[in-house]
Enzyme design. Structure first.
Site, mmCIF file in Angstrom:
data_model
loop_
_atom_site.group_PDB
_atom_site.id
_atom_site.type_symbol
_atom_site.label_atom_id
_atom_site.label_comp_id
_atom_site.label_asym_id
_atom_site.label_seq_id
_atom_site.Cartn_x
_atom_site.Cartn_y
_atom_site.Cartn_z
ATOM 1 N N ARG A 75 0.818 -1.213 0.000
ATOM 2 C CA ARG A 75 0.000 0.000 0.000
ATOM 3 C C ARG A 75 0.859 1.274 0.000
ATOM 4 O O ARG A 75 0.536 2.260 -0.657
ATOM 5 C CB ARG A 75 -0.900 -0.073 1.234
ATOM 6 C CG ARG A 75 -1.930 0.971 1.364
ATOM 7 C CD ARG A 75 -3.047 0.773 0.386
ATOM 8 N NE ARG A 75 -3.964 1.872 0.542
ATOM 9 C CZ ARG A 75 -5.258 1.737 0.752
ATOM 10 N NH1 ARG A 75 -5.807 0.568 0.771
ATOM 11 N NH2 ARG A 75 -6.025 2.804 0.902
ATOM 12 N N LEU A 103 -5.799 8.058 1.795
ATOM 13 C CA LEU A 103 -4.464 8.517 1.389
ATOM 14 C C LEU A 103 -3.616 8.756 2.633
ATOM 15 O O LEU A 103 -4.125 9.174 3.674
ATOM 16 C CB LEU A 103 -4.599 9.807 0.575
ATOM 17 C CG LEU A 103 -5.394 9.626 -0.733
ATOM 18 C CD1 LEU A 103 -5.739 10.977 -1.340
ATOM 19 C CD2 LEU A 103 -4.606 8.770 -1.714
ATOM 20 N N ASN A 117 -12.373 16.609 -0.366
ATOM 21 C CA ASN A 117 -13.162 15.404 -0.597
ATOM 22 C C ASN A 117 -14.632 15.730 -0.385
ATOM 23 O O ASN A 117 -14.961 16.636 0.383
ATOM 24 C CB ASN A 117 -12.723 14.311 0.396
ATOM 25 C CG ASN A 117 -13.292 12.938 0.064
ATOM 26 O OD1 ASN A 117 -13.848 12.719 -1.018
ATOM 27 N ND2 ASN A 117 -13.152 12.013 0.994
ATOM 28 N N THR A 118 -15.486 14.997 -1.057
ATOM 29 C CA THR A 118 -16.920 15.140 -0.786
ATOM 30 C C THR A 118 -17.420 13.867 -0.135
ATOM 31 O O THR A 118 -16.943 12.774 -0.436
ATOM 32 C CB THR A 118 -17.738 15.384 -2.069
ATOM 33 O OG1 THR A 118 -17.743 14.196 -2.844
ATOM 34 C CG2 THR A 118 -17.181 16.517 -2.881
ATOM 35 N N HIS A 119 -18.406 14.030 0.733
ATOM 36 C CA HIS A 119 -18.965 12.878 1.444
ATOM 37 C C HIS A 119 -20.489 13.004 1.425
ATOM 38 O O HIS A 119 -21.022 14.095 1.649
ATOM 39 C CB HIS A 119 -18.445 12.863 2.891
ATOM 40 C CG HIS A 119 -18.964 11.699 3.668
ATOM 41 N ND1 HIS A 119 -18.508 10.418 3.468
ATOM 42 C CD2 HIS A 119 -19.925 11.617 4.613
ATOM 43 C CE1 HIS A 119 -19.155 9.593 4.274
ATOM 44 N NE2 HIS A 119 -20.019 10.299 4.983
ATOM 45 N N ASP A 151 -7.756 15.379 5.970
ATOM 46 C CA ASP A 151 -6.625 15.193 6.879
ATOM 47 C C ASP A 151 -6.403 13.688 7.030
ATOM 48 O O ASP A 151 -6.981 12.906 6.272
ATOM 49 C CB ASP A 151 -6.856 15.914 8.220
ATOM 50 C CG ASP A 151 -8.006 15.314 9.011
ATOM 51 O OD1 ASP A 151 -8.532 14.246 8.618
ATOM 52 O OD2 ASP A 151 -8.382 15.912 10.029
ATOM 53 N N GLY A 153 -7.398 11.582 9.123
ATOM 54 C CA GLY A 153 -8.471 10.767 9.707
ATOM 55 C C GLY A 153 -9.419 10.278 8.611
ATOM 56 O O GLY A 153 -9.155 10.450 7.425
ATOM 57 N N ASP A 155 -12.806 10.986 7.029
ATOM 58 C CA ASP A 155 -13.895 11.961 6.857
ATOM 59 C C ASP A 155 -13.961 12.943 8.023
ATOM 60 O O ASP A 155 -15.053 13.371 8.427
ATOM 61 C CB ASP A 155 -15.249 11.231 6.701
ATOM 62 C CG ASP A 155 -15.285 10.342 5.466
ATOM 63 O OD1 ASP A 155 -14.587 10.656 4.491
ATOM 64 O OD2 ASP A 155 -16.003 9.325 5.493
#
Ligand code: GAR
Length: 210
Positions: A75, A103, A117-119, A151, A153, A155
């Site tokens: 990974r 990431l 990012n979108t959630h 970051d 974590g 989400d």
């Protein structure tokens, strides 16, 4: 790169990472067709060779690349290779649009405060892979979508924008997710428009776009 019709104004370079169908990517590609939109998608990457997002990129004449995790010994090496590939496109913003891999800090540190990012939920409620399913199971009456600075974590990064979506009694996961994605596409396009025109600052958990 310049915005068409506004000589000398640099368009922000977006690298978009997507694992799936790429309707969020498509909304960005469409917005970037408008001369006044202050950004251009310069590359699209995926962890899946069969991601529809890659086909959308090719149709738009945008560079596309696929880096499956299984093509790397581990990974860490995949993450490093992805960081190299993304950096090679000199992004101003890295947009995760339905990208289903976490990431590393090493990756994120290459693009500080510039990976978003979108959630499909109103964070901090319902983080993780099944935000829509979890919101339905909980029985909330309002859910939505969140754009955040990534970051290390899950989400949990500072929130840039959110939009609310009411839950209907007859909703199932699919119908609710489709309605959330309508709001999500608008949120992503509009917020990136403001971010790229005005800039943004991240102070602790607060993100401001002047
Ligand atoms: C979007 O709803 C996005 O929030 C979600 O995947 C969908 C992608 O839709 N992302 C995540 O759940 C990330 N954890 P699309 O493939 O149609 O653009």
């Amino acid at each position: 790169m310049s915005i068409d019709g506004v000589p000398g104004t640099p368009a922000a370079r977006l690298v978009v990472l997507a694992s799936g169908t790429g309707t969020l990517l498509q909304a960005l590609l469409d917005a970037c067709q408008r001369p006044e939109y202050p950004a251009r998608v310069v590359a699209v990457g995926s962890d899946r060779v069969d991601a529809e997002a890659l086909v959308r990129a090719q149709h738009a004449g945008v560079a596309a690349f696929a880096l499956p995790v299984r093509a790397y010994p581990n990974r860490d090496e995949w993450d490093r290779a992805l960081g190299e590939e993304v950096a090679g496109h000199r992004p101003d913003v890295v947009v995760l649009a339905g990208f289903m891999k976490l990431l590393s800090s090493e990756f994120l540190n290459r693009f500080p405060s510039r990976v978003i990012n979108t959630h499909p939920a109103l964070l901090p409620a319902f983080p993780g892979m099944h935000g829509v399913r979890d919101a339905l199971a909980y029985g909330v009456k309002v859910t939505g979508c969140t754009l955040f600075v990534v970051d290390d974590g899950v989400d949990g990064g500072p929130v840039v924008a959110q939009a609310a979506v009411p839950v209907a009694d007859i909703d199932d996961e699919r119908s609710l997710h489709e309605r959330i994605k309508v709001a999500e596409r608008a949120m992503l396009v509009d917020t990136l428009d403001r971010m790229c025109r005005l800039g943004w600052t991240v102070t602790g958990r607060r993100v401001s776009i002047p």
